[in-house]
Write a protein that holds these residues in place. Sequence first.
Motif, PDB file in Angstrom:
ATOM      1  N   ALA A   1      -3.060  -2.919  14.007  1.00 53.79           N
ATOM      2  CA  ALA A   1      -2.210  -2.853  15.202  1.00 53.79           C
ATOM      3  C   ALA A   1      -2.153  -1.433  15.751  1.00 53.79           C
ATOM      4  N   ALA A   2      -2.033  -0.443  14.864  1.00 52.07           N
ATOM      5  CA  ALA A   2      -1.996   0.943  15.316  1.00 52.07           C
ATOM      6  C   ALA A   2      -3.326   1.344  15.940  1.00 52.07           C
ATOM      7  N   TRP A   3      -4.430   0.907  15.336  1.00 49.37           N
ATOM      8  CA  TRP A   3      -5.746   1.232  15.882  1.00 49.37           C
ATOM      9  C   TRP A   3      -5.933   0.608  17.261  1.00 49.37           C
ATOM     10  N   LEU A   4      -5.507  -0.655  17.412  1.00 49.50           N
ATOM     11  CA  LEU A   4      -5.613  -1.307  18.717  1.00 49.50           C
ATOM     12  C   LEU A   4      -4.728  -0.628  19.758  1.00 49.50           C
ATOM     13  N   LEU A   5      -3.581  -0.160  19.333  1.00 49.25           N
ATOM     14  CA  LEU A   5      -2.663   0.504  20.254  1.00 49.25           C
ATOM     15  C   LEU A   5      -3.218   1.856  20.698  1.00 49.25           C
ATOM     16  N   ILE A   6      -3.830   2.580  19.783  1.00 50.07           N
ATOM     17  CA  ILE A   6      -4.371   3.902  20.109  1.00 50.07           C
ATOM     18  C   ILE A   6      -5.659   3.796  20.922  1.00 50.07           C
TER      19      ILE A   6
ATOM     20  N   SER B   1      -5.500  -5.991  36.639  1.00 47.58           N
ATOM     21  CA  SER B   1      -5.622  -7.420  36.911  1.00 47.58           C
ATOM     22  C   SER B   1      -4.371  -8.131  36.415  1.00 47.58           C
ATOM     23  N   LYS B   2      -4.153  -9.316  36.917  1.00 44.97           N
ATOM     24  CA  LYS B   2      -2.958 -10.061  36.544  1.00 44.97           C
ATOM     25  C   LYS B   2      -3.161 -10.876  35.274  1.00 44.97           C
ATOM     26  N   SER B   3      -4.355 -10.867  34.733  1.00 46.93           N
ATOM     27  CA  SER B   3      -4.607 -11.617  33.512  1.00 46.93           C
ATOM     28  C   SER B   3      -3.982 -10.898  32.311  1.00 46.93           C
ATOM     29  N   ILE B   4      -3.710 -11.652  31.277  1.00 47.34           N
ATOM     30  CA  ILE B   4      -3.103 -11.096  30.075  1.00 47.34           C
ATOM     31  C   ILE B   4      -4.159 -10.305  29.321  1.00 47.34           C
ATOM     32  N   ASP B   5      -3.803  -9.106  28.912  1.00 45.41           N
ATOM     33  CA  ASP B   5      -4.720  -8.235  28.199  1.00 45.41           C
ATOM     34  C   ASP B   5      -4.868  -8.717  26.753  1.00 45.41           C
ATOM     35  N   LEU B   6      -6.102  -8.885  26.284  1.00 47.95           N
ATOM     36  CA  LEU B   6      -6.362  -9.386  24.945  1.00 47.95           C
ATOM     37  C   LEU B   6      -5.852  -8.432  23.878  1.00 47.95           C
TER      38      LEU B   6
ATOM     39  N   PHE C   1       0.068 -10.207  17.651  1.00 48.95           N
ATOM     40  CA  PHE C   1      -0.289 -11.073  16.530  1.00 48.95           C
ATOM     41  C   PHE C   1      -0.331 -10.280  15.226  1.00 48.95           C
ATOM     42  N   SER C   2      -0.881  -9.070  15.266  1.00 52.54           N
ATOM     43  CA  SER C   2      -0.947  -8.228  14.066  1.00 52.54           C
ATOM     44  C   SER C   2       0.448  -7.839  13.589  1.00 52.54           C
ATOM     45  N   LEU C   3       1.318  -7.492  14.509  1.00 51.45           N
ATOM     46  CA  LEU C   3       2.679  -7.130  14.119  1.00 51.45           C
ATOM     47  C   LEU C   3       3.447  -8.337  13.579  1.00 51.45           C
ATOM     48  N   LEU C   4       3.176  -9.513  14.116  1.00 51.99           N
ATOM     49  CA  LEU C   4       3.798 -10.729  13.598  1.00 51.99           C
ATOM     50  C   LEU C   4       3.347 -10.988  12.163  1.00 51.99           C
ATOM     51  N   ILE C   5       2.072 -10.798  11.892  1.00 54.13           N
ATOM     52  CA  ILE C   5       1.554 -10.971  10.532  1.00 54.13           C
ATOM     53  C   ILE C   5       2.173  -9.950   9.587  1.00 54.13           C
ATOM     54  N   VAL C   6       2.359  -8.719  10.051  1.00 55.05           N
ATOM     55  CA  VAL C   6       2.995  -7.687   9.223  1.00 55.05           C
ATOM     56  C   VAL C   6       4.408  -8.112   8.824  1.00 55.05           C
ATOM     57  N   VAL C   7       5.177  -8.595   9.781  1.00 52.46           N
ATOM     58  CA  VAL C   7       6.558  -8.998   9.503  1.00 52.46           C
ATOM     59  C   VAL C   7       6.598 -10.195   8.554  1.00 52.46           C
ATOM     60  N   VAL C   8       5.771 -11.205   8.809  1.00 56.92           N
ATOM     61  CA  VAL C   8       5.755 -12.399   7.959  1.00 56.92           C
ATOM     62  C   VAL C   8       5.289 -12.045   6.545  1.00 56.92           C
ATOM     63  N   ALA C   9       4.274 -11.210   6.418  1.00 57.37           N
ATOM     64  CA  ALA C   9       3.776 -10.821   5.098  1.00 57.37           C
ATOM     65  C   ALA C   9       4.829 -10.013   4.337  1.00 57.37           C
ATOM     66  N   PHE C  10       5.522  -9.120   5.024  1.00 59.15           N
ATOM     67  CA  PHE C  10       6.544  -8.306   4.362  1.00 59.15           C
ATOM     68  C   PHE C  10       7.711  -9.169   3.881  1.00 59.15           C
ATOM     69  N   ILE C  11       8.184 -10.071   4.736  1.00 57.84           N
ATOM     70  CA  ILE C  11       9.308 -10.926   4.351  1.00 57.84           C
ATOM     71  C   ILE C  11       8.891 -11.876   3.226  1.00 57.84           C
ATOM     72  N   SER C  12       7.688 -12.432   3.306  1.00 55.33           N
ATOM     73  CA  SER C  12       7.195 -13.315   2.240  1.00 55.33           C
ATOM     74  C   SER C  12       7.079 -12.566   0.922  1.00 55.33           C
ATOM     75  N   ASP C  13       6.609 -11.339   0.978  1.00 55.32           N
ATOM     76  CA  ASP C  13       6.486 -10.531  -0.227  1.00 55.32           C
ATOM     77  C   ASP C  13       7.859 -10.294  -0.861  1.00 55.32           C
ATOM     78  N   GLN C  14       8.853 -10.006  -0.053  1.00 56.27           N
ATOM     79  CA  GLN C  14      10.198  -9.777  -0.593  1.00 56.27           C
ATOM     80  C   GLN C  14      10.771 -11.047  -1.215  1.00 56.27           C
ATOM     81  N   ILE C  15      10.494 -12.192  -0.608  1.00 60.23           N
ATOM     82  CA  ILE C  15      10.971 -13.468  -1.166  1.00 60.23           C
ATOM     83  C   ILE C  15      10.287 -13.751  -2.497  1.00 60.23           C
ATOM     84  N   PHE C  16       8.963 -13.564  -2.567  1.00 58.43           N
ATOM     85  CA  PHE C  16       8.255 -13.788  -3.823  1.00 58.43           C
ATOM     86  C   PHE C  16       8.737 -12.825  -4.910  1.00 58.43           C
ATOM     87  N   ARG C  17       8.996 -11.574  -4.565  1.00 54.67           N
ATOM     88  CA  ARG C  17       9.479 -10.601  -5.549  1.00 54.67           C
ATOM     89  C   ARG C  17      10.856 -10.984  -6.104  1.00 54.67           C
TER      90      ARG C  17
END
Length: 92
Positions: free
Chosen positions: A19-24, A32-37, A44-60
């Motif tokens: 996510a940081a690499w894509l942002l930089i 254009s009015k189209s959504i930027d990929l 999507f990357s930040l969503l995966i980071v949040v879900v992975a972090f919360i899942s990790d805390q639950i498993f721990r």
Amino acid sequence: MKIKLTPLNLVSASFLVIAAWLLINKQAPDHSKSIDLSKILIGFSLLIVVVAFISDQIFRKFIPELKKIWIIESVFIIFAVLLFFIIRITIV
């Protein structure tokens, strides 16, 4: 405090770097009015980071043994990737 490295920690760190690499390294806007990929991929990357972090805390919290955490989190990651590809194939 004892630091435990787990598979979901590695996944969340990897997607945070992506996510940081894509942002930089974002391309210049073309007004254009189209959504930027890249914005979708960053979100999507930040969503995966949040879900992975919360899942990790639950498993721990519920699994005290590091070896069992590695096995269960690895199976969880494999299941999530397979589910992603199955959904992607059925949509397209």
